[in-house]
Design a protein around this motif. Structure first.
Motif, PDB file in Angstrom:
ATOM      1  N   THR A  23       6.419  78.675  41.658  1.00 55.20           N
ATOM      2  CA  THR A  23       7.636  79.283  40.933  1.00 55.20           C
ATOM      3  C   THR A  23       8.102  80.343  41.117  1.00 55.20           C
ATOM      4  O   THR A  23       9.315  80.785  41.120  1.00 55.20           O
ATOM      5  CB  THR A  23       7.201  79.200  39.469  1.00 55.20           C
ATOM      6  OG1 THR A  23       6.889  77.663  39.097  1.00 55.20           O
ATOM      7  CG2 THR A  23       8.356  79.513  38.381  1.00 55.20           C
ATOM      8  N   GLN A  24       7.189  81.498  41.530  1.00 58.12           N
ATOM      9  CA  GLN A  24       7.253  82.630  41.807  1.00 58.12           C
ATOM     10  C   GLN A  24       7.900  82.861  43.118  1.00 58.12           C
ATOM     11  O   GLN A  24       8.686  83.464  43.358  1.00 58.12           O
ATOM     12  CB  GLN A  24       6.053  83.577  41.767  1.00 58.12           C
ATOM     13  CG  GLN A  24       5.311  83.466  40.564  1.00 58.12           C
ATOM     14  CD  GLN A  24       6.165  83.862  39.082  1.00 58.12           C
ATOM     15  OE1 GLN A  24       6.445  85.153  39.091  1.00 58.12           O
ATOM     16  NE2 GLN A  24       6.554  82.912  38.482  1.00 58.12           N
ATOM     17  N   VAL A  25       7.493  81.928  43.946  1.00 57.50           N
ATOM     18  CA  VAL A  25       7.777  82.135  45.633  1.00 57.50           C
ATOM     19  C   VAL A  25       9.616  81.543  45.534  1.00 57.50           C
ATOM     20  O   VAL A  25      10.332  82.105  46.082  1.00 57.50           O
ATOM     21  CB  VAL A  25       7.225  81.186  46.429  1.00 57.50           C
ATOM     22  CG1 VAL A  25       7.863  80.917  47.898  1.00 57.50           C
ATOM     23  CG2 VAL A  25       5.782  81.860  46.835  1.00 57.50           C
ATOM     24  N   ALA A  26       9.704  80.611  44.717  1.00 58.55           N
ATOM     25  CA  ALA A  26      11.026  80.058  44.756  1.00 58.55           C
ATOM     26  C   ALA A  26      12.126  81.021  44.047  1.00 58.55           C
ATOM     27  O   ALA A  26      13.295  81.384  44.541  1.00 58.55           O
ATOM     28  CB  ALA A  26      11.096  78.668  43.785  1.00 58.55           C
ATOM     29  N   ALA A  27      11.575  81.767  43.138  1.00 62.37           N
ATOM     30  CA  ALA A  27      12.367  82.818  42.499  1.00 62.37           C
ATOM     31  C   ALA A  27      12.939  83.867  43.668  1.00 62.37           C
ATOM     32  O   ALA A  27      14.029  84.290  43.699  1.00 62.37           O
ATOM     33  CB  ALA A  27      11.993  83.535  41.154  1.00 62.37           C
ATOM     34  N   LEU A  28      11.738  84.212  44.347  1.00 58.16           N
ATOM     35  CA  LEU A  28      12.156  85.210  45.331  1.00 58.16           C
ATOM     36  C   LEU A  28      13.118  84.535  46.410  1.00 58.16           C
ATOM     37  O   LEU A  28      13.930  85.209  46.930  1.00 58.16           O
ATOM     38  CB  LEU A  28      10.791  85.608  46.001  1.00 58.16           C
ATOM     39  CG  LEU A  28       9.571  86.440  45.327  1.00 58.16           C
ATOM     40  CD1 LEU A  28       8.528  86.653  45.927  1.00 58.16           C
ATOM     41  CD2 LEU A  28      10.364  87.709  44.604  1.00 58.16           C
ATOM     42  N   ASP A  47       0.068  67.442  48.659  1.00 56.48           N
ATOM     43  CA  ASP A  47      -0.597  66.134  48.692  1.00 56.48           C
ATOM     44  C   ASP A  47       0.244  65.034  47.825  1.00 56.48           C
ATOM     45  O   ASP A  47       0.578  65.417  46.807  1.00 56.48           O
ATOM     46  CB  ASP A  47      -1.975  66.524  48.151  1.00 56.48           C
ATOM     47  CG  ASP A  47      -2.838  67.267  49.176  1.00 56.48           C
ATOM     48  OD1 ASP A  47      -2.338  67.464  50.113  1.00 56.48           O
ATOM     49  OD2 ASP A  47      -4.048  67.959  48.869  1.00 56.48           O
ATOM     50  N   GLY A  48      -0.199  63.925  48.070  1.00 54.88           N
ATOM     51  CA  GLY A  48       0.440  62.808  47.372  1.00 54.88           C
ATOM     52  C   GLY A  48       0.169  62.700  45.934  1.00 54.88           C
ATOM     53  O   GLY A  48       0.972  62.334  44.948  1.00 54.88           O
ATOM     54  N   GLY A  49      -1.163  63.275  45.362  1.00 50.69           N
ATOM     55  CA  GLY A  49      -1.445  63.259  44.016  1.00 50.69           C
ATOM     56  C   GLY A  49      -0.831  64.565  43.494  1.00 50.69           C
ATOM     57  O   GLY A  49      -0.988  64.420  42.011  1.00 50.69           O
ATOM     58  N   GLU A  50      -0.210  65.458  43.888  1.00 56.34           N
ATOM     59  CA  GLU A  50       0.545  66.429  43.228  1.00 56.34           C
ATOM     60  C   GLU A  50       1.838  66.649  43.069  1.00 56.34           C
ATOM     61  O   GLU A  50       2.609  65.637  43.801  1.00 56.34           O
ATOM     62  CB  GLU A  50       0.250  67.909  44.127  1.00 56.34           C
ATOM     63  CG  GLU A  50      -1.361  68.030  44.369  1.00 56.34           C
ATOM     64  CD  GLU A  50      -1.509  69.274  44.937  1.00 56.34           C
ATOM     65  OE1 GLU A  50      -2.156  70.284  44.738  1.00 56.34           O
ATOM     66  OE2 GLU A  50      -1.181  69.430  46.305  1.00 56.34           O
ATOM     67  N   GLY A  51       2.354  67.171  42.239  1.00 53.43           N
ATOM     68  CA  GLY A  51       3.865  67.185  41.960  1.00 53.43           C
ATOM     69  C   GLY A  51       4.521  68.247  42.981  1.00 53.43           C
ATOM     70  O   GLY A  51       3.830  69.364  43.066  1.00 53.43           O
ATOM     71  N   ASP A  52       5.529  67.960  43.436  1.00 55.44           N
ATOM     72  CA  ASP A  52       6.351  68.921  44.704  1.00 55.44           C
ATOM     73  C   ASP A  52       7.473  69.715  43.802  1.00 55.44           C
ATOM     74  O   ASP A  52       8.223  69.108  43.278  1.00 55.44           O
ATOM     75  CB  ASP A  52       6.906  68.053  45.733  1.00 55.44           C
ATOM     76  CG  ASP A  52       7.342  68.986  46.690  1.00 55.44           C
ATOM     77  OD1 ASP A  52       7.938  69.752  46.614  1.00 55.44           O
ATOM     78  OD2 ASP A  52       7.143  68.578  47.906  1.00 55.44           O
ATOM     79  N   HIS A  53       7.142  71.024  43.617  1.00 58.53           N
ATOM     80  CA  HIS A  53       7.969  71.918  43.040  1.00 58.53           C
ATOM     81  C   HIS A  53       9.561  71.690  43.563  1.00 58.53           C
ATOM     82  O   HIS A  53      10.563  71.546  42.925  1.00 58.53           O
ATOM     83  CB  HIS A  53       7.513  73.428  43.097  1.00 58.53           C
ATOM     84  CG  HIS A  53       8.477  74.199  42.467  1.00 58.53           C
ATOM     85  ND1 HIS A  53       8.065  74.725  41.284  1.00 58.53           N
ATOM     86  CD2 HIS A  53       9.728  75.159  42.774  1.00 58.53           C
ATOM     87  CE1 HIS A  53       9.435  75.588  40.794  1.00 58.53           C
ATOM     88  NE2 HIS A  53      10.102  75.746  41.946  1.00 58.53           N
ATOM     89  N   LEU A  54       9.723  71.914  44.917  1.00 61.15           N
ATOM     90  CA  LEU A  54      10.991  71.682  45.631  1.00 61.15           C
ATOM     91  C   LEU A  54      11.681  70.259  45.119  1.00 61.15           C
ATOM     92  O   LEU A  54      12.828  70.436  44.838  1.00 61.15           O
ATOM     93  CB  LEU A  54      10.752  71.982  46.962  1.00 61.15           C
ATOM     94  CG  LEU A  54      10.164  73.281  47.535  1.00 61.15           C
ATOM     95  CD1 LEU A  54       9.955  73.028  49.033  1.00 61.15           C
ATOM     96  CD2 LEU A  54      11.258  74.374  47.085  1.00 61.15           C
ATOM     97  N   PRO A 292      -1.033  82.527  33.312  1.00 61.24           N
ATOM     98  CA  PRO A 292      -0.482  81.240  33.196  1.00 61.24           C
ATOM     99  C   PRO A 292       1.156  81.101  32.715  1.00 61.24           C
ATOM    100  O   PRO A 292       1.547  81.472  31.611  1.00 61.24           O
ATOM    101  CB  PRO A 292      -1.259  80.540  32.080  1.00 61.24           C
ATOM    102  CG  PRO A 292      -1.826  81.593  31.381  1.00 61.24           C
ATOM    103  CD  PRO A 292      -2.017  82.917  32.371  1.00 61.24           C
ATOM    104  N   LEU A 293       1.660  80.473  33.701  1.00 67.17           N
ATOM    105  CA  LEU A 293       3.204  80.489  33.429  1.00 67.17           C
ATOM    106  C   LEU A 293       3.517  79.668  32.030  1.00 67.17           C
ATOM    107  O   LEU A 293       4.786  79.950  31.366  1.00 67.17           O
ATOM    108  CB  LEU A 293       3.964  80.158  34.669  1.00 67.17           C
ATOM    109  CG  LEU A 293       4.008  80.793  35.888  1.00 67.17           C
ATOM    110  CD1 LEU A 293       4.983  80.214  36.738  1.00 67.17           C
ATOM    111  CD2 LEU A 293       4.582  82.284  35.431  1.00 67.17           C
ATOM    112  N   ALA A 294       2.496  78.611  31.768  1.00 69.58           N
ATOM    113  CA  ALA A 294       2.936  77.896  30.671  1.00 69.58           C
ATOM    114  C   ALA A 294       3.151  78.765  29.524  1.00 69.58           C
ATOM    115  O   ALA A 294       3.803  78.658  28.499  1.00 69.58           O
ATOM    116  CB  ALA A 294       1.863  76.833  30.411  1.00 69.58           C
TER     117      ALA A 294
END
Length: 389
Positions: A23-28, A47-54, A292-294
């Motif tokens: 999230t921070q990298v995307a903001a930059l 990885d397949g078991g993770e959510g892809d932010h992009l 934590p961003l949440a």
């Protein structure tokens, strides 16, 4: 500035999986002034078991893919990724190499040294491996590696003052190297409470407690389920939303089976603001955290938090002003959660304070301004280079 006078920044992160670092990298990537900065993102694959932010946020950010720069540690792949980063640096000629996370921080800083182009090296710690649930051998290896890499860094950035103090206490870096830059967040428009609950299948009048984050050991989703059981003993109509996924997904599903009708396991959602709009309380049950961003997002949505007093959490949740903090104990967490659910007036006051505090302290524009100032300082005449020891 003329385009070829811009400050060239090579941003390196192992993978853009859903979470605070991405999230921070995307903001930059989206907000840095393109007239002053030529900022490029280098990353591996999720990885397949993770959510892809992009993909989840439908981000249109140009990405330079580096095979082997993912989550897994595989010496042969890591070595090839290191060489690819060196080649990329020779092509791009960055003024600043900015790394995020443990693996990217190691490979990126080593690559900058191998390239030898004189780029300033900035590394961001979003957390650390110094907490108790990591083996003694792994903690020792982490300390040695980070001490070595700190001597080859110009700036060490932490997302919380507590995190900086933890790292300094174990001999990682020097005080003058550190800069604290809290995260910055922009939350999407909130739907109405009624619309959010209808879309999530939650009764309009039920008390609702939410969890937002990865289902991994340090975040203790098992403790969230334990708290839910205790709350349900007193408040059987309560509902619990878990937004996220991870390696403990199946364990959480098994643990929640006895109270399954009270749970909604939502997986990763691109409309996380819907979860906050439906919630009365955000519950964070972690054993360790950075910032934590949440908790930040919940604050922006006006949702009070009940959270464990670990890591940088007290720098986000001001106890008894924007939320309630306690030790990592299920009974204490359940008691504080029930206190907020039983007292709508208190919950509303804390939520209103959280909204004001989060908007002031954790705005995305503030993150970008802090980062731009850091970049400028490293390109100015006062730069303290890697060789000044």
């Amino acid at each position: 500035m003329k385009p070829d006078d811009r400050i060239r920044v090579m941003e390196i992160i192992a993978r853009m999986n859903v979470g605070g670092p991405a999230t921070q990298v995307a903001a930059l990537c989206e907000r840095l002034d393109p007239r002053e900065f030529d900022h490029r993102l280098y990353t591996g694959y999720v990885d397949g078991g993770e959510g892809d932010h992009l993909q989840l946020r439908d981000e249109k950010i140009p990405v330079h893919r580096v095979p082997g720069l993912g989550r897994a540690i595989k010496p042969a792949d890591d070595y090839r990724a290191l060489l690819r980063l060196v080649r990329a640096m020779r092509e791009f000629q960055p003024h600043i190499v900015h790394t995020q996370g443990t693996k990217a921080g190691a490979l990126g800083r080593l690559a900058a040294g191998m390239w030898g182009g004189g780029a300033a090296r900035v590394h961001v710690f979003h957390g650390h491996l110094l907490h108790d649930d990591v083996s003694r051998l792994r903690r020792a290896a982490y300390r040695r590696a980070e001490r070595f890499l700190a001597r080859r860094s110009d700036r060490l950035v932490t997302v919380a003052a507590r995190l900086r103090d933890d790292l300094l206490a174990t001999g990682i870096g020097r005080p003058e190297q550190y800069v604290v830059i809290p995260p910055g967040v922009e939350l999407g428009p909130l739907p109405s409470r009624a619309a959010a609950r209808e879309s999530l299948g939650v009764p309009p009048d039920a008390p609702v407690v939410a969890y937002v984050g990865r289902l991994k050991r340090s975040k203790r989703p098992d403790r969230f389920v334990e708290v839910a059981r205790l709350v349900l003993e007193r408040m059987p109509k309560c509902r619990f939303l878990m937004c996220g996924s991870g390696e403990l997904k199946e364990d959480v599903e098994r643990a929640a089976m006895p109270v399954w009708d009270s749970f909604r396991l939502l997986g990763w959602r691109r409309d996380v603001e819907t979860v906050y709009a439906a919630a009365d309380v955000l519950l964070l049950t972690s054993d360790s955290e950075g910032t934590p961003l949440a908790l930040v997002e919940a604050g922006m949505a006006g949702v009070p938090a009940v959270a464990t007093r670990v890591g940088g959490v007290p720098e986000v949740v001001q106890d008894r002003y924007t939320g309630l903090l306690c030790e990592p104990d299920a009974a204490e967490l359940a008691g504080l959660t029930l206190r907020l659910l039983d007292d709508p007036g208190l919950s509303r006051r804390l939520g209103d304070s959280a909204r004001r505090w989060a908007a002031r302290a954790f705005a995305a524009d503030r993150l970008v301004a802090d980062t731009e100032a850091l970049y400028r300082s490293l390109r100015g005449p006062a730069r303290a280079g890697v060789g000044s020891r």
